[in-house]
Scaffold this motif. Structure first.
Motif, PDB file in Angstrom:
ATOM      1  N   ASP A   1       0.796  -1.224   0.000  1.00 57.37           N
ATOM      2  CA  ASP A   1       0.000   0.000   0.000  1.00 57.37           C
ATOM      3  C   ASP A   1       0.832   1.281   0.000  1.00 57.37           C
ATOM      4  N   THR A   2       2.121   1.144   0.116  1.00 59.18           N
ATOM      5  CA  THR A   2       2.980   2.323   0.077  1.00 59.18           C
ATOM      6  C   THR A   2       2.925   2.951  -1.309  1.00 59.18           C
ATOM      7  N   PRO A   3       3.315   4.221  -1.392  1.00 58.96           N
ATOM      8  CA  PRO A   3       3.353   4.857  -2.714  1.00 58.96           C
ATOM      9  C   PRO A   3       4.179   4.026  -3.693  1.00 58.96           C
ATOM     10  N   ARG A   4       5.315   3.560  -3.219  1.00 54.44           N
ATOM     11  CA  ARG A   4       6.177   2.752  -4.073  1.00 54.44           C
ATOM     12  C   ARG A   4       5.470   1.493  -4.554  1.00 54.44           C
ATOM     13  N   GLY A   5       4.782   0.841  -3.639  1.00 54.62           N
ATOM     14  CA  GLY A   5       4.077  -0.386  -3.985  1.00 54.62           C
ATOM     15  C   GLY A   5       2.962  -0.137  -4.996  1.00 54.62           C
ATOM     16  N   LYS A   6       2.226   0.945  -4.796  1.00 52.01           N
ATOM     17  CA  LYS A   6       1.138   1.252  -5.732  1.00 52.01           C
ATOM     18  C   LYS A   6       1.677   1.596  -7.116  1.00 52.01           C
ATOM     19  N   LEU A   7       2.789   2.276  -7.094  1.00 53.81           N
ATOM     20  CA  LEU A   7       3.455   2.601  -8.360  1.00 53.81           C
ATOM     21  C   LEU A   7       3.825   1.319  -9.103  1.00 53.81           C
ATOM     22  N   LEU A   8       4.355   0.372  -8.370  1.00 54.54           N
ATOM     23  CA  LEU A   8       4.803  -0.883  -8.961  1.00 54.54           C
ATOM     24  C   LEU A   8       3.638  -1.664  -9.564  1.00 54.54           C
ATOM     25  N   SER A   9       2.544  -1.743  -8.835  1.00 50.61           N
ATOM     26  CA  SER A   9       1.370  -2.458  -9.353  1.00 50.61           C
ATOM     27  C   SER A   9       0.845  -1.784 -10.609  1.00 50.61           C
ATOM     28  N   ALA A  10       0.745  -0.469 -10.544  1.00 46.60           N
ATOM     29  CA  ALA A  10       0.227   0.270 -11.695  1.00 46.60           C
ATOM     30  C   ALA A  10       1.134   0.090 -12.897  1.00 46.60           C
ATOM     31  N   ALA A  11       2.432   0.153 -12.648  1.00 45.04           N
ATOM     32  CA  ALA A  11       3.389   0.005 -13.743  1.00 45.04           C
ATOM     33  C   ALA A  11       3.277  -1.376 -14.365  1.00 45.04           C
TER      34      ALA A  11
ATOM     35  N   ALA B   1       2.287   7.707 -13.454  1.00 47.65           N
ATOM     36  CA  ALA B   1       1.980   8.708 -12.435  1.00 47.65           C
ATOM     37  C   ALA B   1       0.473   8.945 -12.361  1.00 47.65           C
ATOM     38  N   ALA B   2      -0.137   9.097 -13.530  1.00 41.77           N
ATOM     39  CA  ALA B   2      -1.580   9.360 -13.569  1.00 41.77           C
ATOM     40  C   ALA B   2      -2.355   8.216 -12.924  1.00 41.77           C
ATOM     41  N   ALA B   3      -1.873   6.987 -13.133  1.00 37.25           N
ATOM     42  CA  ALA B   3      -2.590   5.820 -12.615  1.00 37.25           C
ATOM     43  C   ALA B   3      -2.638   5.811 -11.084  1.00 37.25           C
ATOM     44  N   VAL B   4      -1.680   6.455 -10.436  1.00 40.49           N
ATOM     45  CA  VAL B   4      -1.722   6.496  -8.973  1.00 40.49           C
ATOM     46  C   VAL B   4      -2.018   7.903  -8.460  1.00 40.49           C
ATOM     47  N   GLY B   5      -2.302   8.802  -9.372  1.00 40.27           N
ATOM     48  CA  GLY B   5      -2.753  10.123  -8.964  1.00 40.27           C
ATOM     49  C   GLY B   5      -1.675  11.084  -8.503  1.00 40.27           C
ATOM     50  N   ILE B   6      -0.482  10.961  -9.069  1.00 47.63           N
ATOM     51  CA  ILE B   6       0.551  11.952  -8.764  1.00 47.63           C
ATOM     52  C   ILE B   6       1.078  12.548 -10.063  1.00 47.63           C
ATOM     53  N   GLN B   7       1.982  13.486  -9.946  1.00 46.04           N
ATOM     54  CA  GLN B   7       2.580  14.093 -11.134  1.00 46.04           C
ATOM     55  C   GLN B   7       3.795  13.296 -11.572  1.00 46.04           C
TER      56      GLN B   7
END
Lengths: 201, 201, 201, 201
Positions: free
Chosen positions: C12-22, C40-46
């Motif tokens: 659930d960390t930002p890093r983890g969410k980034l990884l799943s989305a990627a 970035a868009a997939a997890v809602g950041i820039q």
DNA sequence: TATGAATGAGGTTTCATTCAT
DNA sequence: GATGAATGAAACCTCATTCAT
């Protein structure tokens, strides 16, 4: 009167500066002959950076178009608002349209006319919708004038003839010449209003 | 009257067909957006073959420009030659200019106005020299009219206003509409000529 | 069994969410066609913020790769640990590999195979080193099976053929079809293990 | 047998050389990482010149795809034509598919599998239509084999498993290793055909 | 940590023009 | 005169990455 207005989107922001520079370049070189590099160079950024502000080159043209239409529509509103006499309103409209064509929005107006066809069809439609309000002011004044028997031609045709006269001034009018904008306004007004009712001058 | 004229260079020769096709394409798409391939395809040859007839793409635009100026200058001459009454001459000129803009040379006239800036400076000068004769017919008629006290504005300004009105017709005039070319000629003429004794000046 | 496991770094960390989305985006669009903006868009950041979590885009691919290799290596360990019968072990391995390819780590596994070459050479080597443990489980089972005379082909070749069969399932296997994962496991197992005494070799 | 065939479009013409070079580059670097400049350089022309032969970069990928599908479909036809025994036909198909994957059309086959998704949907459909004939040969052989009771799995599933095995060889098969293509053909064939009917070897 | 404007190299594609055949 | 392959400069646009705030 227009002195207190500014073209909405052409401010000090990066986007606004881009828009002003683009309008000028489009006027001088034409839309097709202006490269995004030209525009970028004019405001001191790299060509790629433009695309943070606009989705495409055409989008810049569209933005210029919309800004100038909105601005001048607002100017027409101010020129007619609260004026009862239709001749007086028509005078205001002619004066305002001349102002837009050879005055403060000169750059963009020339672009608007000449590079109109460079906009995709859907963009053209969107712009025309806004433009309709602008033309509404004219038709109202001309129709009112006709009702008073002071217009000696069909209002629609007359609008087109006036539009031709004003547009064409971009090809010849010289602000430093012997004929100033107010003088020209009267000359054009006389093409429309019949003498008999006794106008002004 | 124009029925017996043909645009000099736009004949059945390969060169003539190229010129006609180019004029049409330039009008529809603009000069910059028309490729030599488009032009070649329109007459059924390969793009490389165009350069046996014209030195460059710009040369085609120049040829279109010169042809239409020469042709319309000749038309102006015919419209005024031997006509004594300056109002009658002015009527002929307006009628002829409308004919050129919304009639037989329509394609090329729009190009002439809109894509003028695509010509190199020296080409522009060359074309303007020929154009001067054309404008001479107008000034003569308008000056004569003023001498007779039947023009209520400066002849030079009036020419510009008329030019604006006629040019702009390409944006709206509909040959199938209720107003025909002769009717429009009269409406425009009335913008210039005073009813009888002249009102202002 | 895999139900109690989670892919280590995809939390659930930002890093983890980034990884799943990627992983998902890489699978759908491919690595090269996925932009950091997409991720970035997939997890809602820039897009710029991504570089606080990963050094580069390739680093994201590398992380996905390592996570899935480690996770599946652990799964292989669990699938074989304490199982004496080599056929039973092979069954577990096939089942586990199918699970990884069409089940929980599906996204990342497809990426692993298809976008492998997008990793720089040194990253590839690093990943291969971890992968070696994974392959070790297979070779041990297949070698044991051969010793028992129940494998009718070279163990190394057999591993490759099985790997081909399992990998390819990503192109066709339908979890809702008539053949479920256990059934498919048996079909594949039968390609490797001889009925009883072994036929050829 | 395939020795007398050539991949239809990959001949000595500029287009053919472009296709061969593109197939190789696509295989080594992937479609997305291959630039049109790379391809042009590989055949010694300028990047702009490519567009006289192909409409776009994707069009090159499509051409490679279609050529290799057509070529290998023809190869499958030759491998089965006039062969009565379904096992013999299956052997021919496996041998031919291996030949295409690790032999003469190796480059393009890898591209076909890996960069398939880079084709637009309509192009994918067009290619799939041709591919259907190819798959038809397989299904006919496998169905016939099943009728004879010599196939111990569902024909469709078996085709997929074989396809997995053959495709994957591109990742490991070494033509100079101890196992040659004929040997590998037999190993794969044995995964499909039941022993009892007495096959060959 | 997050933002978002800016970078700058590099991508695909266009197109007027040339020239050997 | 015509062809059509080739050129090569330049067009628009993309995108991973940086960095001041």
């Amino acid at each position: 009167m227009a002195a207190t207005l500014t073209v909405y989107g052409m401010d000090d922001t990066p986007r606004g500066k881009l828009l002003s520079a683009a309008a000028r370049l489009f006027r001088v070189q034409g839309y097709d002959r202006t490269t995004v590099r030209d525009i970028a160079a004019a405001v001191g950024i790299q060509s790629g950076s433009i695309f943070h502000h606009f989705a495409s080159k055409e989008d810049i043209l569209f933005a210029v178009t919309m800004e100038v239409i909105r601005f001048n529509t607002e100017r027409m509103r101010l020129a007619t608002e609260g004026v009862a006499d239709p001749e007086q309103r028509l005078r205001g409209l002619i004066r305002a349209e001349l102002q837009s064509i050879v005055g403060d929005t000169q750059e963009a107006m020339i672009v608007l006319v000449r590079d109109w066809r460079c906009l995709a069809d859907d963009k053209q439609k969107e712009a025309l919708a806004v433009r309709a309000v602008y033309e509404g002011y004219w038709m109202q004044a001309l129709n009112d004038l006709q009702v008073e028997g002071r217009l000696d031609a069909d209002p629609m045709v007359m609008r087109r003839l006036i539009n031709g006269m004003t547009s064409w001034t971009s090809n010849w009018f010289d602000a430093d010449g012997s004929l100033d904008m107010d003088g020209l306004t009267e000359v054009i007004l006389q093409r429309a209003v019949t003498a008999n009712g006794g106008t002004s001058a």
